[in-house]
Design a protein around this motif. Structure first.
Motif, PDB file in Angstrom:
ATOM      1  N   LYS A 103       0.858  -0.931  -0.113  1.00  0.00           N
ATOM      2  CA  LYS A 103       0.073   0.166  -0.082  1.00  0.00           C
ATOM      3  C   LYS A 103       0.540   1.511  -0.164  1.00  0.00           C
ATOM      4  O   LYS A 103       1.883   1.763   0.658  1.00  0.00           O
ATOM      5  CB  LYS A 103      -0.918   0.037   1.224  1.00  0.00           C
ATOM      6  CG  LYS A 103      -2.069   1.022   1.107  1.00  0.00           C
ATOM      7  CD  LYS A 103      -2.668   1.267   2.460  1.00  0.00           C
ATOM      8  CE  LYS A 103      -3.532   2.729   2.633  1.00  0.00           C
ATOM      9  NZ  LYS A 103      -4.528   2.964   3.791  1.00  0.00           N
ATOM     10  N   ILE A 106       0.691   5.807  -0.607  1.00  0.00           N
ATOM     11  CA  ILE A 106      -0.634   6.875   0.026  1.00  0.00           C
ATOM     12  C   ILE A 106       0.555   8.087  -1.359  1.00  0.00           C
ATOM     13  O   ILE A 106       1.940   7.962  -0.802  1.00  0.00           O
ATOM     14  CB  ILE A 106      -0.861   7.384   1.296  1.00  0.00           C
ATOM     15  CG1 ILE A 106       0.330   7.608   1.914  1.00  0.00           C
ATOM     16  CG2 ILE A 106      -1.344   6.544   1.701  1.00  0.00           C
ATOM     17  CD1 ILE A 106      -0.088   8.599   3.613  1.00  0.00           C
ATOM     18  N   VAL A 158      -7.539   5.457  -6.990  1.00  0.00           N
ATOM     19  CA  VAL A 158      -6.828   4.466  -6.476  1.00  0.00           C
ATOM     20  C   VAL A 158      -6.462   3.339  -7.378  1.00  0.00           C
ATOM     21  O   VAL A 158      -6.964   2.760  -8.423  1.00  0.00           O
ATOM     22  CB  VAL A 158      -7.573   3.688  -5.321  1.00  0.00           C
ATOM     23  CG1 VAL A 158      -9.197   3.394  -5.664  1.00  0.00           C
ATOM     24  CG2 VAL A 158      -6.663   2.878  -4.739  1.00  0.00           C
ATOM     25  N   TRP A 174      -2.662   4.823  -3.692  1.00  0.00           N
ATOM     26  CA  TRP A 174      -3.550   5.693  -3.520  1.00  0.00           C
ATOM     27  C   TRP A 174      -3.108   7.513  -3.804  1.00  0.00           C
ATOM     28  O   TRP A 174      -2.189   7.498  -2.878  1.00  0.00           O
ATOM     29  CB  TRP A 174      -4.146   5.689  -1.355  1.00  0.00           C
ATOM     30  CG  TRP A 174      -4.908   4.750  -1.688  1.00  0.00           C
ATOM     31  CD1 TRP A 174      -4.658   3.267  -1.468  1.00  0.00           C
ATOM     32  CD2 TRP A 174      -6.314   4.332  -1.228  1.00  0.00           C
ATOM     33  NE1 TRP A 174      -5.673   2.165  -1.331  1.00  0.00           N
ATOM     34  CE2 TRP A 174      -6.384   2.555  -1.499  1.00  0.00           C
ATOM     35  CE3 TRP A 174      -7.852   4.820  -1.314  1.00  0.00           C
ATOM     36  CZ2 TRP A 174      -7.549   2.090  -1.199  1.00  0.00           C
ATOM     37  CZ3 TRP A 174      -8.705   4.391  -1.672  1.00  0.00           C
ATOM     38  CH2 TRP A 174      -8.656   3.095  -1.435  1.00  0.00           C
ATOM     39  N   ILE A 182      -4.265  11.168  -3.045  1.00  0.00           N
ATOM     40  CA  ILE A 182      -5.064  11.850  -2.187  1.00  0.00           C
ATOM     41  C   ILE A 182      -5.477  13.337  -2.251  1.00  0.00           C
ATOM     42  O   ILE A 182      -3.924  13.999  -2.261  1.00  0.00           O
ATOM     43  CB  ILE A 182      -4.568  11.424  -0.852  1.00  0.00           C
ATOM     44  CG1 ILE A 182      -4.381   9.323  -0.334  1.00  0.00           C
ATOM     45  CG2 ILE A 182      -5.650  11.752  -0.040  1.00  0.00           C
ATOM     46  CD1 ILE A 182      -3.808   9.663   1.083  1.00  0.00           C
ATOM     47  N   SER A 197     -10.072  10.893  -3.379  1.00  0.00           N
ATOM     48  CA  SER A 197      -8.273  10.306  -3.610  1.00  0.00           C
ATOM     49  C   SER A 197      -9.264   8.873  -5.308  1.00  0.00           C
ATOM     50  O   SER A 197     -10.230   9.220  -5.377  1.00  0.00           O
ATOM     51  CB  SER A 197      -8.866   9.002  -3.130  1.00  0.00           C
ATOM     52  OG  SER A 197      -9.205   7.989  -2.506  1.00  0.00           O
ATOM     53  N   TYR A 255      -6.535   7.548   5.311  1.00  0.00           N
ATOM     54  CA  TYR A 255      -5.722   6.204   4.655  1.00  0.00           C
ATOM     55  C   TYR A 255      -4.944   5.482   5.128  1.00  0.00           C
ATOM     56  O   TYR A 255      -4.074   4.701   4.196  1.00  0.00           O
ATOM     57  CB  TYR A 255      -5.253   7.206   3.644  1.00  0.00           C
ATOM     58  CG  TYR A 255      -6.488   8.146   2.502  1.00  0.00           C
ATOM     59  CD1 TYR A 255      -6.962   7.237   1.009  1.00  0.00           C
ATOM     60  CD2 TYR A 255      -6.888   9.278   2.847  1.00  0.00           C
ATOM     61  CE1 TYR A 255      -8.155   8.389   0.447  1.00  0.00           C
ATOM     62  CE2 TYR A 255      -8.425   9.530   1.808  1.00  0.00           C
ATOM     63  CZ  TYR A 255      -8.726   9.182   1.425  1.00  0.00           C
ATOM     64  OH  TYR A 255      -9.744   9.586   0.463  1.00  0.00           O
TER      65      TYR A 255
END
Ligand SMILES: Nc1nc2c(ncn2[C@@H]2O[C@H](COP(=O)(O)OP(=O)(O)OP(=O)(O)O)[C@@H](O)[C@H]2O)c(=O)[nH]1
Ligand SMILES: [Mg+2]
Length: 201
Positions: free
Chosen positions: A18, A20, A52, A65, A67, A50, A80
């Motif tokens: 993951k 961000i 993704v 992601w 944002i 956001s 997040y």
């Protein structure tokens, strides 16, 4: 047997990592995300909420992601954070006036419990703009060398041409290699020397 398979699967690149992508509005986050995905410049408008996308680099899967960075949206960035392995902080290298706000946001994130284990890639974006700050200037202003508890790397780039983006991704994939090599067989803690790995370009 199933357990062994699951373990091997997790070691050799099947998991999703993951990520961000944060930074102030207009920094170029969405442009970067879609350069990663499609290798082209898309027309963007300010992100509300956001975007993704899954980005695959050499068999490594990143769930990224992107944002929205407008002031009113920044207070919800923390929703997040859980399970984030990488923070990509995008800086508009021409926006000298707001670098202090980026700095505040960076240190707020680094102090957040949910980002304790996250590595930070800083993109010094918009290097095509005349009079922009260099990565070294941004690094000095953000006092990156004082960050000892998160691995970090700063990379200059231009999201319009894609220059510098691959090098950033390569650093991320190399970090995963480090984490995997040194977390076997017992999961978790890196040797402290590895936690402080960082670089400036
Ligand atoms: N000159 C130049 N312009 C760029 C670069 N990267 C992005 N832009 C432009 O900057 C503007 C903002 O880009 P976005 O990707 O929408 O910015 P964002 O960070 O997603 O902004 P928010 O969604 O509001 O948080 C767009 O007009 C992009 O085309 C770059 O490297 N150089
Ligand atoms: Mg956006």
């Amino acid at each position: 047997m199933g357990l062994i398979f699951a373990k091997l699967w997790s070691l050799f690149g099947s998991q999703e990592h993951k990520v961000i992508i944060v930074g102030l509005d207009n920094a170029g986050k969405t442009t970067i995300l879609y350069q990663f995905l499609m290798n082209e410049v898309v027309h963007t408008s300010p992100t509300i909420g956001s975007n993704v996308e899954e980005i695959v680099v050499k068999n490594t899967h990143f769930l990224m992601w992107d944002i929205g960075g407008q002031e009113s949206l920044r207070s919800s960035w923390n929703t997040y954070y859980s399970n984030t392995e990488f923070i990509i902080l995008v800086v508009d290298s021409i926006d000298r006036e707001r670098l202090s706000i980026t700095k505040e946001e960076l240190y707020r994130m680094l102090a957040h419990e949910d980002l304790r284990k996250a590595a930070v890639l800083i993109f010094a974006n918009k290097q095509d703009m005349k009079g922009c700050m260099t990565a070294a200037e941004i690094s000095a202003y953000l006092t990156l060398s004082s960050i000892k508890d998160h691995p970090w790397h700063i990379q200059s780039c231009c999201a319009l041409t894609g220059e510098g983006l691959c090098q950033g991704l390569e650093w991320m994939t190399s970090r995963i290699g480090v984490t995997k090599r040194f977390s076997i067989p017992k999961a978790g803690i890196l040797p402290s020397s590895l936690n402080t790995l960082h670089s400036v370009r």
